[in-house]
Design a protein around this motif. Structure first.
Motif, PDB file in Angstrom:
ATOM      1  N   GLU A  20       0.892  -1.076   0.159  1.00 55.93           N
ATOM      2  CA  GLU A  20      -0.054  -0.002   0.129  1.00 55.93           C
ATOM      3  C   GLU A  20       0.779   1.264   0.089  1.00 55.93           C
ATOM      4  N   TYR A  21       1.940   1.191   0.863  1.00 61.55           N
ATOM      5  CA  TYR A  21       2.885   2.458   0.695  1.00 61.55           C
ATOM      6  C   TYR A  21       3.608   2.666  -0.594  1.00 61.55           C
ATOM      7  N   ALA A  22       3.702   1.514  -1.313  1.00 62.96           N
ATOM      8  CA  ALA A  22       4.396   1.613  -2.547  1.00 62.96           C
ATOM      9  C   ALA A  22       3.519   2.212  -3.714  1.00 62.96           C
ATOM     10  N   LYS A  23       2.188   2.018  -3.366  1.00 63.71           N
ATOM     11  CA  LYS A  23       1.284   2.578  -4.391  1.00 63.71           C
ATOM     12  C   LYS A  23       1.520   4.183  -4.282  1.00 63.71           C
ATOM     13  N   ALA A 269       6.229  10.273   7.245  1.00 69.75           N
ATOM     14  CA  ALA A 269       7.507   9.742   7.682  1.00 69.75           C
ATOM     15  C   ALA A 269       7.838   8.007   7.567  1.00 69.75           C
ATOM     16  N   TYR A 270       6.744   7.329   7.717  1.00 68.83           N
ATOM     17  CA  TYR A 270       7.127   5.883   7.439  1.00 68.83           C
ATOM     18  C   TYR A 270       7.176   5.542   6.006  1.00 68.83           C
ATOM     19  N   ILE A 275      10.593   3.244   1.869  1.00 66.45           N
ATOM     20  CA  ILE A 275      11.504   3.078   0.495  1.00 66.45           C
ATOM     21  C   ILE A 275      11.796   4.650   0.239  1.00 66.45           C
ATOM     22  N   PRO A 276      12.772   4.936   0.985  1.00 69.16           N
ATOM     23  CA  PRO A 276      13.194   6.449   0.954  1.00 69.16           C
ATOM     24  C   PRO A 276      13.566   6.926  -0.609  1.00 69.16           C
ATOM     25  N   TRP A 277      14.501   6.105  -1.409  1.00 66.70           N
ATOM     26  CA  TRP A 277      14.673   6.398  -2.609  1.00 66.70           C
ATOM     27  C   TRP A 277      13.602   6.662  -3.592  1.00 66.70           C
ATOM     28  N   PHE A 279      10.813   8.542  -2.857  1.00 65.42           N
ATOM     29  CA  PHE A 279      10.155   9.439  -2.588  1.00 65.42           C
ATOM     30  C   PHE A 279      10.883  11.018  -2.387  1.00 65.42           C
ATOM     31  N   VAL A 280      11.406  11.346  -3.621  1.00 60.73           N
ATOM     32  CA  VAL A 280      12.359  12.507  -3.681  1.00 60.73           C
ATOM     33  C   VAL A 280      11.735  13.723  -3.114  1.00 60.73           C
ATOM     34  N   LYS A 281      10.515  13.874  -3.139  1.00 58.25           N
ATOM     35  CA  LYS A 281       9.983  15.030  -2.569  1.00 58.25           C
ATOM     36  C   LYS A 281       9.350  15.228  -1.142  1.00 58.25           C
ATOM     37  N   PHE A 282      10.137  14.140  -0.402  1.00 58.25           N
ATOM     38  CA  PHE A 282       9.830  13.772   1.124  1.00 58.25           C
ATOM     39  C   PHE A 282       9.999  15.062   1.902  1.00 58.25           C
ATOM     40  N   ALA A 283      11.127  15.759   1.573  1.00 56.08           N
ATOM     41  CA  ALA A 283      11.602  16.912   2.554  1.00 56.08           C
ATOM     42  C   ALA A 283      10.830  18.280   2.228  1.00 56.08           C
ATOM     43  N   ALA A 284      10.235  18.310   1.180  1.00 58.57           N
ATOM     44  CA  ALA A 284       9.322  19.455   0.809  1.00 58.57           C
ATOM     45  C   ALA A 284       7.815  19.104   1.466  1.00 58.57           C
ATOM     46  N   ASP A 285       7.477  17.900   1.343  1.00 57.26           N
ATOM     47  CA  ASP A 285       6.202  17.491   2.082  1.00 57.26           C
ATOM     48  C   ASP A 285       6.283  17.561   3.375  1.00 57.26           C
ATOM     49  N   THR A 286       7.298  17.290   4.139  1.00 55.55           N
ATOM     50  CA  THR A 286       7.538  17.455   5.564  1.00 55.55           C
ATOM     51  C   THR A 286       7.532  18.958   6.089  1.00 55.55           C
ATOM     52  N   GLU A 287       8.223  19.656   5.480  1.00 52.76           N
ATOM     53  CA  GLU A 287       8.069  21.163   5.830  1.00 52.76           C
ATOM     54  C   GLU A 287       6.805  21.804   5.544  1.00 52.76           C
ATOM     55  N   LYS A 288       5.992  21.296   4.400  1.00 50.44           N
ATOM     56  CA  LYS A 288       4.691  21.792   4.263  1.00 50.44           C
ATOM     57  C   LYS A 288       3.755  21.446   5.451  1.00 50.44           C
TER      58      LYS A 288
END
Length: 312
Positions: A20-23, A269-270, A275-277, A279-288
């Motif tokens: 589900e998270y891969a989706k 966060a999870y 699979i961190p590689w 989700f390249v936009k994670f940092a921006a999502d977290t800040e938002k």
């Protein structure tokens, strides 16, 4: 609604959580389309480490997959239920170069016979190099051993099982068991928690606060007697008014918006940890997300009304 209640078919919580998270990953959705259109090679698949070959990814949820589709994905996990011994299809064996290695082994034996060199038994056993992989919070050693067996089905099932057990007890196989001993899986409750977070975030993302809560309540599951079921881990989000857990809303009426935002934050966060590689936009999502949470609590301090403003 399944995940809001903690329901996962076959109870394969770890695999369902990963699927589900891969989706949520655009990268993996594109990889799946590439696989379906056959625009790939085995080297590309191996380098990317994860390319979902499931025909229904990402159109269906884990619970909607066929039994065979789930069984194929479970090959990459340590399933809670016993699965049939894996047999890799011929195409993949050929792409991995297994047949080429067998031909090389056979040619070397044939050449030795021609030269009348001392012969030793050579069996069709090919052991892949060991590599370390990370599955959720676990590190696992992965090493496939490809073996060609010749089975005599004139023997009884019991006899064949005994013979296979004897083969597994050979010293070289005992050494393999010791080398690849796996750590036990984490608690199943953690996977249910993260699936609930993801389901709540998806509802909130599509419907907003009020509509998501109304949808969850309207579609609440019921038991065989027709009574409403409680949401997974309902005790923590139970309304402050006195009511039974099977009547408690998805999130308390006093912190509806923040309940969804907290679920979203945990899910973001999870997925990054998983699979961190991809989700390249994670940092921006977290800040938002941090800005949104701060605004929610500022509004809460300035207004006595419950918080139920919708965020995009």
């Amino acid at each position: 609604m399944d995940y809001l209640h903690g329901d996962v078919v076959d109870n394969e919580l770890e695999a369902a959580c990963y699927y589900e998270y891969a989706k949520e990953s655009a990268f993996l959705r594109e990889a799946a389309r590439s696989w379906a259109s056959k625009r790939h090679s085995y080297k590309e698949i191996k380098n990317r480490r994860l390319v979902w070959q499931c025909p229904s990814f990402s159109r269906k949820s884990w619970n909607q997959l066929s039994q065979q589709e789930r069984a194929d994905i479970l090959q990459g996990f340590l399933p809670s239920q016993i699965q049939p011994l894996r047999v890799i299809d011929v195409w993949l064996l050929d792409a991995m170069g297994i047949f080429d290695q067998l031909e090389t082994m056979a040619a070397e034996v044939t050449e030795s016979k021609k030269l009348h060199k001392p012969q030793r038994k050579v069996y069709p056993i090919i052991e892949d190099p060991i590599f370390e992989a990370r599955l959720h919070q676990r590190k696992v050693s992965v090493a496939w051993v490809h073996v060609i067996f010749t089975l005599d089905f004139g023997k009884t099932k019991k006899r064949l099982l005994q013979e296979f057990d004897k083969w597994l007890q050979l010293p070289e196989n005992k050494a393999r068991f010791d080398a690849h001993k796996q750590n036990p899986t984490g608690k199943t409750g953690m996977f249910k928690d993260r699936l609930k977070d993801l389901a709540a975030w998806r509802l909130y993302r599509e419907l907003g606060c009020k509509e998501a809560l109304a949808f969850a309540e309207k579609n609440r599951k019921r038991d065989k007697h027709g009574k409403p079921r409680q949401f997974h881990d309902a005790r923590k989000e139970q309304s402050k008014t006195k009511m039974s857990l099977n009547e408690a809303p998805l999130y308390s009426e006093y912190n509806e918006e923040s309940g969804f935002l907290k679920a979203r934050g945990r899910a973001l966060a999870y997925r990054m940890e998983l699979i961190p590689w991809s989700f390249v936009k994670f940092a921006a999502d977290t800040e938002k997300l941090q800005d949104e949470v701060a605004e929610v609590f500022r509004n809460a301090r300035n207004s006595p009304r419950k918080i139920c403003k919708s965020f995009s």
